[in-house]
Motif scaffolding. Sequence first.
Motif, PDB file in Angstrom:
ATOM      1  N   VAL A 148      29.201 -24.143  85.512  1.00 53.75           N
ATOM      2  CA  VAL A 148      29.309 -24.150  87.153  1.00 53.75           C
ATOM      3  C   VAL A 148      29.388 -23.189  87.051  1.00 53.75           C
ATOM      4  O   VAL A 148      29.317 -22.814  88.690  1.00 53.75           O
ATOM      5  CB  VAL A 148      30.255 -26.018  87.387  1.00 53.75           C
ATOM      6  CG1 VAL A 148      30.308 -25.770  89.066  1.00 53.75           C
ATOM      7  CG2 VAL A 148      29.690 -27.550  86.482  1.00 53.75           C
ATOM      8  N   ALA A 149      30.382 -22.702  87.547  1.00 50.64           N
ATOM      9  CA  ALA A 149      31.265 -21.508  87.992  1.00 50.64           C
ATOM     10  C   ALA A 149      30.314 -20.805  87.964  1.00 50.64           C
ATOM     11  O   ALA A 149      29.772 -19.798  88.507  1.00 50.64           O
ATOM     12  CB  ALA A 149      32.353 -21.010  88.311  1.00 50.64           C
ATOM     13  N   ASP A 150      29.313 -20.557  86.510  1.00 50.76           N
ATOM     14  CA  ASP A 150      28.596 -18.934  86.589  1.00 50.76           C
ATOM     15  C   ASP A 150      27.019 -19.863  87.360  1.00 50.76           C
ATOM     16  O   ASP A 150      26.479 -18.395  87.449  1.00 50.76           O
ATOM     17  CB  ASP A 150      28.000 -19.506  85.045  1.00 50.76           C
ATOM     18  CG  ASP A 150      29.451 -19.277  83.740  1.00 50.76           C
ATOM     19  OD1 ASP A 150      29.998 -18.627  84.876  1.00 50.76           O
ATOM     20  OD2 ASP A 150      29.300 -19.277  82.381  1.00 50.76           O
ATOM     21  N   ALA A 151      26.976 -20.894  87.198  1.00 47.80           N
ATOM     22  CA  ALA A 151      25.795 -21.252  87.857  1.00 47.80           C
ATOM     23  C   ALA A 151      25.493 -20.652  89.623  1.00 47.80           C
ATOM     24  O   ALA A 151      24.828 -20.972  89.988  1.00 47.80           O
ATOM     25  CB  ALA A 151      25.299 -22.640  87.893  1.00 47.80           C
ATOM     26  N   PHE A 152      27.141 -21.925  90.377  1.00 44.76           N
ATOM     27  CA  PHE A 152      26.886 -21.780  91.675  1.00 44.76           C
ATOM     28  C   PHE A 152      27.541 -21.080  91.994  1.00 44.76           C
ATOM     29  O   PHE A 152      28.349 -19.854  91.959  1.00 44.76           O
ATOM     30  CB  PHE A 152      27.659 -23.165  91.418  1.00 44.76           C
ATOM     31  CG  PHE A 152      26.699 -24.419  91.288  1.00 44.76           C
ATOM     32  CD1 PHE A 152      25.456 -24.745  92.012  1.00 44.76           C
ATOM     33  CD2 PHE A 152      26.114 -24.936  89.864  1.00 44.76           C
ATOM     34  CE1 PHE A 152      25.207 -25.629  92.429  1.00 44.76           C
ATOM     35  CE2 PHE A 152      25.805 -25.696  90.290  1.00 44.76           C
ATOM     36  CZ  PHE A 152      24.866 -26.511  90.570  1.00 44.76           C
ATOM     37  N   GLN A 153      27.596 -20.733  93.749  1.00 48.51           N
ATOM     38  CA  GLN A 153      28.452 -20.111  94.676  1.00 48.51           C
ATOM     39  C   GLN A 153      30.073 -20.298  94.552  1.00 48.51           C
ATOM     40  O   GLN A 153      29.582 -21.613  94.880  1.00 48.51           O
ATOM     41  CB  GLN A 153      27.712 -19.762  95.535  1.00 48.51           C
ATOM     42  CG  GLN A 153      26.026 -18.494  95.928  1.00 48.51           C
ATOM     43  CD  GLN A 153      25.814 -18.132  97.350  1.00 48.51           C
ATOM     44  OE1 GLN A 153      26.622 -18.453  98.049  1.00 48.51           O
ATOM     45  NE2 GLN A 153      24.328 -18.081  97.079  1.00 48.51           N
ATOM     46  N   SER A 154      31.130 -19.278  94.963  1.00 43.45           N
ATOM     47  CA  SER A 154      32.128 -21.040  94.818  1.00 43.45           C
ATOM     48  C   SER A 154      31.392 -21.071  96.395  1.00 43.45           C
ATOM     49  O   SER A 154      30.724 -21.119  97.157  1.00 43.45           O
ATOM     50  CB  SER A 154      33.078 -19.806  95.127  1.00 43.45           C
ATOM     51  OG  SER A 154      32.614 -18.779  96.407  1.00 43.45           O
ATOM     52  N   GLY A 155      32.467 -22.139  96.020  1.00 38.24           N
ATOM     53  CA  GLY A 155      32.250 -23.707  97.671  1.00 38.24           C
ATOM     54  C   GLY A 155      32.006 -24.722  96.718  1.00 38.24           C
ATOM     55  O   GLY A 155      32.107 -25.893  98.252  1.00 38.24           O
ATOM     56  N   LYS A 200      23.688 -19.870  93.034  1.00 42.39           N
ATOM     57  CA  LYS A 200      23.842 -18.037  92.645  1.00 42.39           C
ATOM     58  C   LYS A 200      22.296 -17.517  92.919  1.00 42.39           C
ATOM     59  O   LYS A 200      21.671 -16.708  92.949  1.00 42.39           O
ATOM     60  CB  LYS A 200      24.684 -17.539  91.412  1.00 42.39           C
ATOM     61  CG  LYS A 200      26.283 -18.490  91.479  1.00 42.39           C
ATOM     62  CD  LYS A 200      27.455 -17.082  90.537  1.00 42.39           C
ATOM     63  CE  LYS A 200      28.753 -17.720  91.086  1.00 42.39           C
ATOM     64  NZ  LYS A 200      29.098 -16.776  89.246  1.00 42.39           N
ATOM     65  N   LYS A 201      21.285 -18.123  91.939  1.00 45.22           N
ATOM     66  CA  LYS A 201      20.228 -17.619  91.368  1.00 45.22           C
ATOM     67  C   LYS A 201      18.999 -17.895  92.438  1.00 45.22           C
ATOM     68  O   LYS A 201      18.475 -16.979  92.379  1.00 45.22           O
ATOM     69  CB  LYS A 201      19.050 -18.961  90.473  1.00 45.22           C
ATOM     70  CG  LYS A 201      18.283 -18.747  89.840  1.00 45.22           C
ATOM     71  CD  LYS A 201      17.935 -19.587  88.868  1.00 45.22           C
ATOM     72  CE  LYS A 201      16.531 -19.353  88.075  1.00 45.22           C
ATOM     73  NZ  LYS A 201      15.897 -20.797  87.240  1.00 45.22           N
ATOM     74  N   ASP A 202      19.042 -18.653  93.335  1.00 49.00           N
ATOM     75  CA  ASP A 202      17.629 -18.450  94.777  1.00 49.00           C
ATOM     76  C   ASP A 202      18.721 -19.330  96.139  1.00 49.00           C
ATOM     77  O   ASP A 202      17.853 -18.867  96.710  1.00 49.00           O
ATOM     78  CB  ASP A 202      16.114 -18.719  94.640  1.00 49.00           C
ATOM     79  CG  ASP A 202      17.118 -20.795  94.010  1.00 49.00           C
ATOM     80  OD1 ASP A 202      18.324 -20.988  94.296  1.00 49.00           O
ATOM     81  OD2 ASP A 202      16.079 -21.192  93.275  1.00 49.00           O
ATOM     82  N   GLY A 203      19.835 -19.578  95.928  1.00 48.64           N
ATOM     83  CA  GLY A 203      19.999 -19.519  97.274  1.00 48.64           C
ATOM     84  C   GLY A 203      20.521 -21.072  97.268  1.00 48.64           C
ATOM     85  O   GLY A 203      20.942 -21.275  98.435  1.00 48.64           O
ATOM     86  N   SER A 204      19.536 -21.764  96.751  1.00 44.91           N
ATOM     87  CA  SER A 204      19.310 -23.264  97.455  1.00 44.91           C
ATOM     88  C   SER A 204      20.613 -23.958  97.392  1.00 44.91           C
ATOM     89  O   SER A 204      20.997 -23.657  95.939  1.00 44.91           O
ATOM     90  CB  SER A 204      17.869 -23.590  96.359  1.00 44.91           C
ATOM     91  OG  SER A 204      18.202 -23.806  94.993  1.00 44.91           O
TER      92      SER A 204
END
Length: 608
Positions: A148-155, A200-204
């Motif tokens: 989850v931390a690897d794939a998503f921005q903080s928050g 993180k990948k595309d900001g979606s």
Amino acid sequence: MRNKLTIITLSLSALAFGACANYGETPAAKGVFSLDVRMGEPVSRAVMSQEELLSSAKVSIYKGDFSGKVREYEYSQMPQAIYLPADDYRVDVIAGEAVKENPAAASWEQKSYKGSSDVTVKAGTSSSVTVTAKVSNVISKVAFDQTVADAFQSGYTCEVSLADTDGRLVYDASNSGSDGFFIPSGFEPSLYWNFSGTLKKDGSTFTKSGEIKSVEEGKRYRLNLKYTEKDGLLAFDLLVDDSTNNIYDDIIFEGTSTGIAQSSRYEIWAGHFTAHADVDEAQYDKDKVRFEVREKGTQDWTPVTAVRDSEGTFSAEIKGLAPSTVYEYRLVLTSLESGEEEILAAPSDVTTENAVPVPNGGFETTSNDESGKYKSFYDPSSSDPTLQKQWWGNGNKGATLVGSGSVICYPDASDYKEGTQSVCLQSRWVVVKFAAGNLFSGHFGDLIGTTGGTVYFGRPFTARPTALRLWVKYSGGVINRESGNVPSDGKKGNYDKASIRIALGTWDYKRYGGDADSPVMINTTDVSTFVDFSTDKSTIAFGERLITSDDSNPAKDWIQMTIPLEYSSLTTYPTHIIISCAASMYGDYFTGYDNSKLWLDGMELLYE
């Protein structure tokens, strides 16, 4: 022993003046209901203090036939004496957050407690009742996998709530794995969760939600969130564990008594157990509390001095017992009034656990059942069923592909300590690869080309030994074979070391890659499959001894070693045992001295 927060003594008496039909406060023809309080162990994890829990606890008394409530009190407002007719009753206790005027429907810290017990009040006698109030919340536990931390921005967050309540808790990276406490209401409530995060990948924005239906009080619901991407689609793996847990911080309401308190099953081992007693220190000398123990059916008692754990609570570890044996023990106290010793009631019985031995621990039984190139340490024709199937494995299957001259584990009738032979583990250079002499509980798997192989560790085992004892002899040298990824103390120029390890655990073969009998699979070509049993979460006990081959080597000649088992959990029983011995400790890295030899004999498990 039980984890006490608060002990409330409920004492009920019925007066032998005849029956009375009404439940008023006049004392005529009624029994007496009174309430005493003493403090147990301090609250360790509850935000409300014991005093707060006590003062706000609600005690309700109902008729035993469910025809109505007789009394309801807040503990701090309760009269010293309550008069009740002889009859059957039910006593309910509610404490904690749930009794507040405006309780928090969801909280990270505040817990609620409930308990109930039946009691019969008889004319002319006193009655006591024990009510254990357990955590009554629905408990959430959300954990975020590293994916989850690897794939998503903080928050990123996961919000959890109960249906029909305003209570909501928000999990994020800072409180991952924390318990959340909800007060349920309504019939078969649901627990709702909603994850939200920015990729993180595309900001979606990515969201996913779910419902756990019909959640129950006193259960913990675990949500382990892992992010995966499969075939170009986004998926969110969810594991819900709704199994009943023993929730900590029980409040115990019980009758004050002096006598032996029951030991937990986890406190009864093969060679020792922990005895407990509750003692009224206003009546008995707290400095003269002891137990006496003997094997059942024998005459002589052995005294064991008790330790004062807290006010009114005593214990003693009773050692030197035989496995699978029934013992009886009793409590001996000294009266403060008379100064005389008293033996409290009849003795209690306890049966010690089984002591399961290491199969073929003397390495006397061998056969060529596996291969004509080397001996294996079992024999299908043996009269002993424990020796008919393979329990000990080694790497001979891989090492002897080039011939029987490269055997790395073999019986040695020329050098032994007990019986007629020992087992020798010899490290060798086999054509293109270093092979450490090894022996382990489990079996060899398959070769992976010429680069390595798979090894399956473990055998079914449910006993709880305290140590491994064996005879050892070791001869090694300076490391002359090295792989590139070995730890620094395995580099050339260092002295080789032998290793003997023992571990007990609850390894799930589906997670650890092995099979049902030998659940832990190690791929010697993949360091990520190596298991550090000293930190592994499924390992409940571990012991290790390293033997250096430099001048300080204590085992240049035969010595007997005892390797204690350090238990990380005293309330879990193992499902498997792993014993692993190697003439070169970094053999998994194909590193060591290519003529190191480790002899073993007389291996046994101790149950002390």
